[in-house]
Motif scaffolding. Structure first.
Motif, PDB file in Angstrom:
ATOM      1  N   LEU A 104       0.835  -1.203   0.000  1.00 29.75           N
ATOM      2  CA  LEU A 104       0.000   0.000   0.000  1.00 29.75           C
ATOM      3  C   LEU A 104       0.869   1.253   0.000  1.00 29.75           C
ATOM      4  O   LEU A 104       0.593   2.215  -0.726  1.00 29.75           O
ATOM      5  CB  LEU A 104      -0.922  -0.012   1.224  1.00 29.75           C
ATOM      6  N   ARG A 105       1.925   1.243   0.808  1.00 27.14           N
ATOM      7  CA  ARG A 105       2.823   2.390   0.867  1.00 27.14           C
ATOM      8  C   ARG A 105       3.531   2.603  -0.462  1.00 27.14           C
ATOM      9  O   ARG A 105       3.662   3.730  -0.944  1.00 27.14           O
ATOM     10  CB  ARG A 105       3.860   2.189   1.980  1.00 27.14           C
ATOM     11  N   ILE A 106       4.003   1.504  -1.073  1.00 29.16           N
ATOM     12  CA  ILE A 106       4.771   1.604  -2.309  1.00 29.16           C
ATOM     13  C   ILE A 106       3.894   2.053  -3.477  1.00 29.16           C
ATOM     14  O   ILE A 106       4.282   2.921  -4.273  1.00 29.16           O
ATOM     15  CB  ILE A 106       5.438   0.253  -2.634  1.00 29.16           C
ATOM     16  N   THR A 108       0.855   3.548  -3.516  1.00 23.84           N
ATOM     17  CA  THR A 108       0.083   4.789  -3.389  1.00 23.84           C
ATOM     18  C   THR A 108       0.934   5.975  -2.967  1.00 23.84           C
ATOM     19  O   THR A 108       0.502   7.123  -3.082  1.00 23.84           O
ATOM     20  CB  THR A 108      -1.065   4.633  -2.366  1.00 23.84           C
ATOM     21  N   GLY A 109       2.138   5.722  -2.459  1.00 19.30           N
ATOM     22  CA  GLY A 109       2.970   6.811  -1.968  1.00 19.30           C
ATOM     23  C   GLY A 109       2.439   7.434  -0.700  1.00 19.30           C
ATOM     24  O   GLY A 109       2.870   8.519  -0.290  1.00 19.30           O
ATOM     25  N   SER A 110       1.511   6.765  -0.062  1.00 23.28           N
ATOM     26  CA  SER A 110       0.888   7.301   1.156  1.00 23.28           C
ATOM     27  C   SER A 110       1.674   6.889   2.389  1.00 23.28           C
ATOM     28  O   SER A 110       2.239   5.798   2.459  1.00 23.28           O
ATOM     29  CB  SER A 110      -0.551   6.781   1.281  1.00 23.28           C
ATOM     30  N   LYS A 111       1.717   7.770   3.356  1.00 21.84           N
ATOM     31  CA  LYS A 111       2.214   7.402   4.671  1.00 21.84           C
ATOM     32  C   LYS A 111       1.115   6.605   5.367  1.00 21.84           C
ATOM     33  O   LYS A 111      -0.064   6.974   5.304  1.00 21.84           O
ATOM     34  CB  LYS A 111       2.547   8.657   5.483  1.00 21.84           C
ATOM     35  N   VAL A 112       1.475   5.503   6.000  1.00 18.71           N
ATOM     36  CA  VAL A 112       0.480   4.622   6.609  1.00 18.71           C
ATOM     37  C   VAL A 112       0.728   4.532   8.109  1.00 18.71           C
ATOM     38  O   VAL A 112       1.827   4.189   8.547  1.00 18.71           O
ATOM     39  CB  VAL A 112       0.520   3.213   5.982  1.00 18.71           C
ATOM     40  N   ILE A 113      -0.288   4.871   8.880  1.00 20.95           N
ATOM     41  CA  ILE A 113      -0.194   4.913  10.344  1.00 20.95           C
ATOM     42  C   ILE A 113      -1.222   3.958  10.932  1.00 20.95           C
ATOM     43  O   ILE A 113      -2.369   3.906  10.482  1.00 20.95           O
ATOM     44  CB  ILE A 113      -0.442   6.338  10.875  1.00 20.95           C
ATOM     45  N   GLY A 114      -0.818   3.200  11.931  1.00 16.93           N
ATOM     46  CA  GLY A 114      -1.715   2.254  12.577  1.00 16.93           C
ATOM     47  C   GLY A 114      -1.940   2.603  14.038  1.00 16.93           C
ATOM     48  O   GLY A 114      -0.992   2.950  14.751  1.00 16.93           O
ATOM     49  N   PHE A 115      -3.182   2.531  14.460  1.00 14.25           N
ATOM     50  CA  PHE A 115      -3.547   2.716  15.867  1.00 14.25           C
ATOM     51  C   PHE A 115      -4.205   1.428  16.351  1.00 14.25           C
ATOM     52  O   PHE A 115      -5.181   0.967  15.755  1.00 14.25           O
ATOM     53  CB  PHE A 115      -4.523   3.888  16.038  1.00 14.25           C
ATOM     54  N   PHE A 116      -3.666   0.865  17.395  1.00 11.80           N
ATOM     55  CA  PHE A 116      -4.203  -0.390  17.930  1.00 11.80           C
ATOM     56  C   PHE A 116      -4.680  -0.172  19.360  1.00 11.80           C
ATOM     57  O   PHE A 116      -3.945   0.349  20.204  1.00 11.80           O
ATOM     58  CB  PHE A 116      -3.134  -1.481  17.905  1.00 11.80           C
ATOM     59  N   ILE A 117      -5.928  -0.550  19.631  1.00  5.96           N
ATOM     60  CA  ILE A 117      -6.513  -0.428  20.959  1.00  5.96           C
ATOM     61  C   ILE A 117      -6.730  -1.828  21.511  1.00  5.96           C
ATOM     62  O   ILE A 117      -7.628  -2.546  21.054  1.00  5.96           O
ATOM     63  CB  ILE A 117      -7.849   0.338  20.920  1.00  5.96           C
ATOM     64  N   TYR A 163       4.179  -0.391   9.053  1.00 10.92           N
ATOM     65  CA  TYR A 163       3.596   0.936   9.166  1.00 10.92           C
ATOM     66  C   TYR A 163       4.733   1.957   9.262  1.00 10.92           C
ATOM     67  O   TYR A 163       5.814   1.654   9.770  1.00 10.92           O
ATOM     68  CB  TYR A 163       2.748   1.067  10.430  1.00 10.92           C
ATOM     69  N   ASP A 164       4.475   3.176   8.813  1.00 10.40           N
ATOM     70  CA  ASP A 164       5.444   4.241   9.077  1.00 10.40           C
ATOM     71  C   ASP A 164       5.496   4.517  10.571  1.00 10.40           C
ATOM     72  O   ASP A 164       6.582   4.681  11.145  1.00 10.40           O
ATOM     73  CB  ASP A 164       5.045   5.513   8.319  1.00 10.40           C
ATOM     74  N   ASP A 165       4.325   4.577  11.182  1.00  5.96           N
ATOM     75  CA  ASP A 165       4.222   4.773  12.628  1.00  5.96           C
ATOM     76  C   ASP A 165       3.111   3.888  13.160  1.00  5.96           C
ATOM     77  O   ASP A 165       2.039   3.779  12.546  1.00  5.96           O
ATOM     78  CB  ASP A 165       3.922   6.240  12.967  1.00  5.96           C
TER      79      ASP A 165
END
Length: 219
Positions: A104-106, A108-117, A163-165
């Motif tokens: 997905l990152r490659i 789309t060129g988008s930064k990808v961030i994940g939040f896990f609860i 993920y980036d972060d």
């Protein structure tokens, strides 16, 4: 909510994270064609880790398909092309997730961030250990990370699962979105007022820490 959009033969698991990642490829690509935005940030918020891609094709249903299959699938094996890039990997749910996030990152060129609860804060240590191992960080530093979590209620692991972060966020009462108000009664002593102010300031500090880390991630 992809978890309810399936029939009995299209089970997506309790948390269809990997399926959502597949769908995100097409959604983001379409949005990029329609919008002139130069910098893209894609965020995933989840309370589960997803499951492996466990799909098998059946030629008996080919005549009823409305679209061509993206690729060949079998238990525990991901072999497909998304946004023009071929992906092939075996392994488990985490392996599939990492491959999908990286693709997905490659593409789309988008930064990808994940939040896990997590469902329980008592499980945070094990989740943090797996995230740190994924990011190739020394797992023996998990004690320091947990010390920060007890103070800040957030763990940040850059590079976890591709993920980036990646953020592990405290659950339960710490997720209360309402703005607390400091309550001062007429009969409260100076000591009680001071303690109330300390508790109030502490709760706001947790919010500020999270907002600061979030702002740094999307900057």
């Amino acid at each position: 909510d992809l978890s309810v959009c399936h029939g009995g033969y299209e089970v997506l698991g309790s948390t269809p994270l990997n399926e959502a990642l597949i769908a995100a490829h097409k959604i983001i690509h379409r949005m990029q064609q329609e919008s002139p935005v130069q910098k893209w940030v894609t965020m995933f918020l989840t309370d589960g880790e997803g499951a492996g891609i466990n799909i098998q094709t059946n030629s008996n249903f080919d005549s009823m398909r409305n679209a061509k299959p993206m690729g060949s699938y079998s238990y525990g094996h991901l072999d497909t092309t998304l946004n023009g890039r071929r992906m092939r990997c075996g392994g488990d749910a985490h392996t599939h997730m990492e491959a999908l996030i990286e693709n997905l990152r490659i593409t789309t060129g988008s930064k990808v961030i994940g939040f896990f609860i997590p469902g329980r804060n008592s499980s945070v240590s094990s989740y943090a250990g797996r995230a740190m191992a994924s990011a190739r960080l020394p797992v023996n530093s998990r004690r320091d990370v947990m010390g920060d979590f007890r103070k800040e209620k957030v763990i940040h692991v850059a590079g976890a699962y591709k993920y980036d972060d990646y953020f592990i966020v405290s659950s339960g009462r710490d997720l209360n979105p309402e703005d607390d108000e400091m309550e001062v009664k007429e009969d409260m002593s100076r000591g009680a007022i001071a303690r109330a102010f300390t508790d109030f300031a502490k709760s706001k500090k947790v919010n500020r820490v999270f907002v600061t880390k979030f702002a740094e991630a999307i900057a």
